[in-house]
Design a protein around this motif. Sequence first.
Motif, mmCIF file in Angstrom:
data_model
loop_
_atom_site.group_PDB
_atom_site.id
_atom_site.type_symbol
_atom_site.label_atom_id
_atom_site.label_comp_id
_atom_site.label_asym_id
_atom_site.label_seq_id
_atom_site.Cartn_x
_atom_site.Cartn_y
_atom_site.Cartn_z
ATOM 1 N N ARG A 32 0.832 -1.189 0.000
ATOM 2 C CA ARG A 32 0.000 0.000 0.000
ATOM 3 C C ARG A 32 0.874 1.250 0.000
ATOM 4 N N THR A 33 0.309 2.371 -0.356
ATOM 5 C CA THR A 33 1.022 3.645 -0.367
ATOM 6 C C THR A 33 1.598 3.946 1.015
ATOM 7 N N ASP A 34 2.847 4.418 1.034
ATOM 8 C CA ASP A 34 3.570 4.786 2.263
ATOM 9 C C ASP A 34 3.850 3.596 3.170
ATOM 10 N N GLN A 35 3.807 2.386 2.652
ATOM 11 C CA GLN A 35 4.151 1.212 3.450
ATOM 12 C C GLN A 35 5.669 1.063 3.505
ATOM 13 N N GLU A 36 6.227 0.855 4.715
ATOM 14 C CA GLU A 36 7.663 0.635 4.839
ATOM 15 C C GLU A 36 7.981 -0.791 4.420
ATOM 16 N N ILE A 37 8.771 -0.940 3.375
ATOM 17 C CA ILE A 37 9.035 -2.265 2.818
ATOM 18 C C ILE A 37 10.494 -2.689 2.934
ATOM 19 N N VAL A 49 12.496 2.543 3.836
ATOM 20 C CA VAL A 49 12.136 2.916 2.466
ATOM 21 C C VAL A 49 10.663 2.581 2.289
ATOM 22 N N THR A 50 9.864 3.568 1.899
ATOM 23 C CA THR A 50 8.425 3.375 1.761
ATOM 24 C C THR A 50 8.000 3.436 0.300
ATOM 25 N N THR A 51 6.817 2.914 0.031
ATOM 26 C CA THR A 51 6.284 2.911 -1.330
ATOM 27 C C THR A 51 5.543 4.202 -1.625
ATOM 28 N N LEU A 52 5.516 4.561 -2.892
ATOM 29 C CA LEU A 52 4.844 5.790 -3.312
ATOM 30 C C LEU A 52 3.413 5.543 -3.776
ATOM 31 N N CYS A 53 3.051 4.270 -3.953
ATOM 32 C CA CYS A 53 1.716 3.965 -4.454
ATOM 33 C C CYS A 53 1.353 2.514 -4.123
ATOM 34 N N ASP A 54 0.108 2.131 -4.402
ATOM 35 C CA ASP A 54 -0.311 0.736 -4.265
ATOM 36 C C ASP A 54 0.238 -0.069 -5.434
ATOM 37 N N GLY A 55 0.505 -1.360 -5.201
ATOM 38 C CA GLY A 55 0.978 -2.195 -6.295
ATOM 39 C C GLY A 55 1.348 -3.585 -5.832
ATOM 40 N N VAL A 79 1.825 -1.737 -11.252
ATOM 41 C CA VAL A 79 0.845 -0.754 -10.804
ATOM 42 C C VAL A 79 -0.191 -0.542 -11.904
ATOM 43 N N THR A 80 -1.429 -0.304 -11.520
ATOM 44 C CA THR A 80 -2.488 -0.051 -12.505
ATOM 45 C C THR A 80 -2.371 1.368 -13.051
ATOM 46 N N THR A 87 -1.705 8.934 -8.153
ATOM 47 C CA THR A 87 -0.536 9.363 -7.371
ATOM 48 C C THR A 87 0.450 10.205 -8.174
ATOM 49 N N GLY A 88 0.423 10.077 -9.501
ATOM 50 C CA GLY A 88 1.366 10.828 -10.319
ATOM 51 C C GLY A 88 2.785 10.312 -10.286
ATOM 52 N N VAL A 89 2.967 9.053 -9.873
ATOM 53 C CA VAL A 89 4.322 8.501 -9.801
ATOM 54 C C VAL A 89 4.864 8.232 -11.198
ATOM 55 N N ASP A 90 6.192 8.221 -11.307
ATOM 56 C CA ASP A 90 6.847 7.919 -12.576
ATOM 57 C C ASP A 90 6.977 6.413 -12.756
ATOM 58 N N THR A 91 6.735 5.955 -13.966
ATOM 59 C CA THR A 91 7.027 4.560 -14.287
ATOM 60 C C THR A 91 8.520 4.421 -14.525
ATOM 61 N N LEU A 92 8.996 3.154 -14.583
ATOM 62 C CA LEU A 92 10.416 2.939 -14.827
ATOM 63 C C LEU A 92 10.821 3.519 -16.173
ATOM 64 N N GLU A 93 9.955 3.352 -17.191
ATOM 65 C CA GLU A 93 10.263 3.839 -18.524
ATOM 66 C C GLU A 93 10.369 5.360 -18.552
ATOM 67 N N SER A 94 9.421 6.042 -17.904
ATOM 68 C CA SER A 94 9.465 7.504 -17.917
ATOM 69 C C SER A 94 10.645 8.029 -17.117
ATOM 70 N N LEU A 95 10.982 7.332 -16.027
ATOM 71 C CA LEU A 95 12.108 7.762 -15.223
ATOM 72 C C LEU A 95 13.415 7.613 -15.980
ATOM 73 N N GLU A 96 13.566 6.501 -16.698
ATOM 74 C CA GLU A 96 14.793 6.286 -17.461
ATOM 75 C C GLU A 96 14.935 7.290 -18.589
ATOM 76 N N SER A 97 13.825 7.755 -19.093
ATOM 77 C CA SER A 97 13.890 8.757 -20.155
ATOM 78 C C SER A 97 14.282 10.128 -19.617
ATOM 79 N N LYS A 98 14.041 10.337 -18.317
ATOM 80 C CA LYS A 98 14.375 11.620 -17.709
ATOM 81 C C LYS A 98 15.825 11.671 -17.252
ATOM 82 N N ARG A 99 16.297 10.581 -16.736
ATOM 83 C CA ARG A 99 17.654 10.575 -16.197
ATOM 84 C C ARG A 99 18.175 9.156 -16.158
#
Length: 409
Positions: A32-37, A49-55, A79-80, A87-99
């Motif tokens: 779940r969102t903000d769960q310490e994993i 380290v916590t999660t930014l979204c459900d998944g 993640v759906t 949540t507006g989180v970045d996917t792995l693909e979008s993050l890799e395209s940014k940096r």
Amino acid sequence: MPTVPILMPQLGESIAEATIIRLGVAVGDAVRTDQEIIEVETNKAVMGVTTLCDGIVSEIRALEGESYSVGTVLGLLEVTEEEIARTGVDTLESLESKRNVNVPTQKGEANLHFALDDDAYEEAPPVVPSVKGLPVPTGVMGAHYISPRMRARMDDMGLREADISAVAGTGNGGRVTVEDLERFLDYLEDWPSSTASPMRLAVADAMRRSWTRPLATVGLPVLLDRVLDHRRAQNPKPGLTLYLLRAFALALTEQPATAGYLIGEKIVHPRSFDIGVAVQVDDGVVVPTVRKVDQLRLSDLIATYDDLVDRARRRRLTEADTRGGIATVTNFGTFGLTSGTPIPLPNETLILGIGAGVKKPVWSNQVEAFLPATQADLFLTFDHRVVDGGGAGFLLNRVAELLQHPEAL
């Protein structure tokens, strides 16, 4: 389904990496969102380290016991699309395209036998015995010179000059060669060893940097009977270290220049009298900072001080809790030690220490006889570039004088 990375977060301004000490989830687990994993250890505290979204955890790339830098992908979540929109989180693909992101790989064994050609270097003259039995290099290079090849080898292994101080050099002028280092490592191969913790490495690095300055220590005895009598009458009872902390802060307000820090040709003076207190934890020391020690009375500091010490021992301090101190107080008397030479942090000029109280006969001018009294020794270590012995002695005497009036603290 889209994939969202679990990243090593920025856990503090000065923290570049952290060590995984516990993985709290496995592949296939729903989170779940903000769960310490994941639980990680920095050089100052244990954090989560916590999660930014459900998944759903689809991959774990990190290993327990390994260290990873900030921004490293520690795992992946499926993640759906609706959750990404929420949540507006970045996917792995979008993050890799940014940096560029760091992807951890299995650490291999250190290369102990790589070869580099020696660059040209100035040969030190041979060793000439200047005193019988004490051979001393006559040149300026000598054992302190490290060739480019040796420097590269040390960089490859993460070694510093202090780490090779035990290696006997066979090169010109006592220079330690790569071959000397390899022989030394082979010699130690069968010795018992353990991996240094992040805390131990952090303390080692801080002390190495501190020792690059000319440090000196002065000391004097102080009577503690009035402090102990005052403490017994309080509820809650402040610790002896808190009395010392308060007296130190008041003394520094009278001599703020002694807590200055030398930067180039300027001495930067403190803008607030926030003082750290050294707290022993497993395999090291942490230094939480007590704020406004000069402004708050002793009774007003007890709750804050106790909370900081408790969280320090449980490794639950934040970056803000350890930032901005101008000096440190350490009570090594709690270990039964009566004397010591504490070392200030690299960003501080002063550290005040106190040894264990001991019952001693002390001369009383009032009754003209020796009377039993509890006495401890105070020690002040200082950066001699900023403070001279006279200034350090005056400051230490003022601390001792203030401790004789605990009701004013």
